[in-house]
Scaffold this active site. Structure first.
Site, short mmCIF file in Angstrom:
data_model
loop_
_atom_site.label_atom_id
_atom_site.label_comp_id
_atom_site.label_asym_id
_atom_site.label_seq_id
_atom_site.Cartn_x
_atom_site.Cartn_y
_atom_site.Cartn_z
N GLU A 95 0.85 -1.20 0.00
CA GLU A 95 0.00 0.00 0.00
C GLU A 95 0.88 1.25 0.00
O GLU A 95 2.04 1.22 0.47
CB GLU A 95 -0.88 -0.03 1.26
CG GLU A 95 -1.80 1.17 1.38
CD GLU A 95 -2.90 1.00 2.41
OE1 GLU A 95 -2.88 0.00 3.17
OE2 GLU A 95 -3.79 1.86 2.46
N ASN A 105 -12.20 -1.23 -1.02
CA ASN A 105 -11.52 -1.88 0.10
C ASN A 105 -12.23 -1.48 1.39
O ASN A 105 -12.54 -0.31 1.59
CB ASN A 105 -10.06 -1.39 0.16
CG ASN A 105 -9.40 -1.77 1.48
OD1 ASN A 105 -9.05 -2.92 1.70
ND2 ASN A 105 -9.24 -0.79 2.38
N GLU A 106 -12.47 -2.44 2.24
CA GLU A 106 -13.11 -2.18 3.54
C GLU A 106 -14.23 -1.16 3.36
O GLU A 106 -14.27 -0.12 4.02
CB GLU A 106 -12.07 -1.74 4.58
CG GLU A 106 -11.05 -2.84 4.84
CD GLU A 106 -10.20 -2.67 6.10
OE1 GLU A 106 -10.21 -1.60 6.71
OE2 GLU A 106 -9.52 -3.66 6.46
N TYR A 139 -6.96 -9.17 11.47
CA TYR A 139 -5.60 -8.98 12.00
C TYR A 139 -5.49 -9.59 13.39
O TYR A 139 -6.45 -9.55 14.17
CB TYR A 139 -5.27 -7.48 12.09
CG TYR A 139 -5.00 -6.84 10.75
CD1 TYR A 139 -3.73 -6.89 10.19
CD2 TYR A 139 -6.00 -6.17 10.05
CE1 TYR A 139 -3.46 -6.30 8.96
CE2 TYR A 139 -5.73 -5.57 8.82
CZ TYR A 139 -4.45 -5.64 8.28
OH TYR A 139 -4.18 -5.06 7.07
N GLU A 183 -6.24 -9.28 3.61
CA GLU A 183 -5.43 -8.60 4.64
C GLU A 183 -5.42 -9.48 5.88
O GLU A 183 -6.48 -9.77 6.46
CB GLU A 183 -5.99 -7.21 4.97
CG GLU A 183 -5.68 -6.19 3.91
CD GLU A 183 -6.08 -4.77 4.27
OE1 GLU A 183 -6.03 -4.42 5.47
OE2 GLU A 183 -6.44 -4.01 3.35
N GLN A 212 2.00 -6.13 5.59
CA GLN A 212 2.29 -5.80 4.21
C GLN A 212 3.74 -6.16 3.90
O GLN A 212 4.52 -6.39 4.83
CB GLN A 212 2.05 -4.33 3.98
CG GLN A 212 0.60 -3.91 4.26
CD GLN A 212 0.29 -2.50 3.76
OE1 GLN A 212 1.07 -1.82 3.12
NE2 GLN A 212 -0.91 -2.06 4.09
O1 AHR Z 1 -3.05 -2.70 6.18
C1 AHR Z 1 -3.32 -1.47 6.79
C2 AHR Z 1 -4.77 -1.06 6.69
O2 AHR Z 1 -5.56 -1.97 7.39
C3 AHR Z 1 -5.36 -1.07 5.31
O3 AHR Z 1 -5.13 0.10 4.62
C4 AHR Z 1 -6.83 -1.22 5.57
O4 AHR Z 1 -7.51 -1.87 4.54
C5 AHR Z 1 -6.87 -1.98 6.88
O5 AHR Z 1 -7.72 -1.40 7.79
#
Ligand code: AHR
Length: 520
Positions: free
Chosen positions: A53, A200-201, A268, A324, A373
């Protein structure tokens, strides 16, 4: 005097007994069955995807360095990073975000570089984005990496027209307004980009939409992003945040499978909580245990989202795309909080191995995933500092697991020993196995228990083999990291803890380790 010596002897013997008992305890045993006959599910190589990103030092001062940088580069792309990623056979790279994707306007990132408009990267530190890394630069990077580009279009602040023209610019071979501009910018032939994310999201930074509203938007965007000749698109809808099963249900109910190649999921591992996520390098066993428990939640997430998808799409046409995932900790002290720069320890490698085993074992539905990432951001596989570059423990996991790419998944049966911490317990062991096109079997084991090794007795059914070889990633402490001064503290070494007994595979899997066995 006599009493003192008695007390000394007593405590010595209690101490020794405790040590012996703890050594006896420091092992558990498990019996495993691996079925080698007629495997049918392929582990998509795209499970091993990565994410880059416009965030912190991932692109700028990561992949893309200054003209003046004195290191091997093509244009401004760092070639040491390219070589490292090629070694782990990176199959795809997601770009330009993330949250950034929904404020990115692709036309600002083409044409003469120093005339490109600048913008503010409001999501990530309000830094000025000079757009010097744009469409052509990203696709050049993917060409060097020999991987598939995965581009996410702007749904949050863009338009259907903007995204459909981006597809035309990239994928059409004939004469059109967009292809004329592409040619003026020096690219004659289309790149034919297959993977397209539609926002995205969209439930959050991508527009704060409800699932119903997004599903309708998705159909507009998907309808006007066209398959040009010999350039069919694989469109990926913005999916659920963690356990938002309603999002998945709504998307599956409202969007026909033919319109959507994949539906994403973001999750995450946050060791503590979002307010104070915990340090990347300084944590105790309690925090480690918590992080592992949260990582294992991925298994439940994948299973439950897949079960909902099964109801609407029993033929499993729509892929679950975990685009992600990874550990998200506090940033390193003294670094820009908006840059999400964190170190990477043995703990992170164990998290990576566990997630990859989960994805492999759900390969019938999970056909793409992207670690967040690649460079200098979150659970990076590469860290850079000036001209220096290090490979993190997580990098080595991808190196170990690459053998599963496009191999056939082998079913495994076992009951994991428990990793007990205080009053809580989690499965200590996770495994996945596959057979490649040369009939070589690969098994990846992760032992999450930092204190106990595991004795494994494995039956390999319908597998003829004579030889086992292994590699292991472990270290003295779960907090161990690679640094620019000591880049090889945590690295792969030969594993000698596996042997053949009859047709059985006997393994002693050390505590806090990730092991790859190659069986042929
Ligand atoms: O990976 C960091 C961020 O986490 C990304 O930009 C977003 O999609 C997520 O909330």
């Amino acid at each position: 005097m006599k009493i003192k010596s008695f007390i000394n002897k007593f405590f010595l013997s209690v101490g020794l007994t405790a040590l012996i008992l703890s050594n006896l305890n420091a092992q558990s045993s498990v019996t495993i069955q691996i079925q080698g006959a007629n495997p049918s599910t392929t582990i998509s190589k795209h499970i091993y995807g990565h994410f880059s990103e416009h965030l912190g030092r991932c692109i700028y001062d990561g992949f893309w360095v200054k003209d003046s940088a004195n290191l091997p580069k093509k244009d401004r792309i760092r070639l040491d990073i390219v070589e490292a990623l090629k070694k782990i056979q990176i199959p795809n790279l997601r770009w330009p975000g993330g949250c950034f994707a929904d404020e990115y306007h692709w036309r600002d990132g083409i044409g003469v570089r120093d005339q490109r408009p600048k913008m503010v990267n409001t999501n990530w530190g309000n830094v000025t984005e000079d757009n010097s890394f744009g469409t052509h630069e990203f696709l050049e990077l993917c060409t060097l990496l020999n991987c598939e580009p995965y581009i996410t279009g702007n749904v949050g602040s863009g338009t259907v027209e903007e995204m459909s023209k981006w597809v035309e610019y990239l994928n059409f071979d004939g004469l059109s307004p967009m292809t004329l501009i592409r040619k003026q910018n020096g690219r004659d032939k289309p790149w034919k980009v297959k993977f397209w994310g539609v926002g995205n999201e969209s439930w959050g930074c991508g527009g704060n939409m409800t699932p119903d509203y997004y599903a309708d938007q998705y159909k507009r965007y998907a309808g006007f992003t066209k398959n040009y000749p010999n350039a069919p698109l694989l469109k990926i809808a913005s999916g659920a945040n963690s356990d938002d099963y309603k999002w998945t249900e709504t998307m599956m109910k409202k969007v026909d499978p033919w319109m959507m190649w994949g539906l994403s999921l973001h999750y995450y591992t946050v060791p503590k909580d979002w307010g104070n996520k915990g340090s990347a390098t300084s944590f105790d066993e309690s925090e480690y245990f918590g992080a592992m428990k949260k990582t294992l939640f991925m298994e439940e997430l994948v299973r439950k989202h897949a079960t909902i998808m099964d109801q609407y799409d029993p033929e499993k046409k729509v892929a679950l795309v975990v685009d992600e995932w990874g550990i998200w900790t506090n940033v390193e002290p003294g670094t820009n909080p908006g840059f999400l720069f964190q170190q990477n320890s043995l703990r992170d490698a164990l998290i990576a191995g566990t997630n990859l085993n989960i994805f492999n074992n759900h390969a019938d539905r999970v056909r793409m995933a992207n670690l967040a990432q690649t460079v200098n951001v979150l659970q990076s596989i590469i860290l850079t500092e000036g001209n220096k570059m290090i490979l993190t423990p997580t990098y080595h996991v991808f190196d170990l697991f690459k053998v599963h790419q496009e191999a056939k998944l082998l079913p495994i049966q076992f009951v994991s020993p428990e990793y007990v911490y205080g009053k809580e317990k989690i499965p200590a062991l996770n495994i996945s196995a596959s057979k490649d096109s040369n009939d070589v079997v690969h098994i990846t084991f992760v032992n999450l228990d930092p204190n106990k090794s595991i004795n494994l007795q494995t039956t390999l059914q319908a597998i003829n083999w004579s030889k086992v070889e292994g590699l292991i990633l472990s270290s003295a402490k779960i907090t161990d990291v690679n640094t620019f001064d000591k880049p090889d503290s945590v690295k792969l070494v030969t594993f000698n803890g596996a042997k053949k007994e009859g047709n059985n595979l006997i393994v002693v899997l050390p505590a806090k380790s990730i092991v790859l066995l190659t069986i042929k």
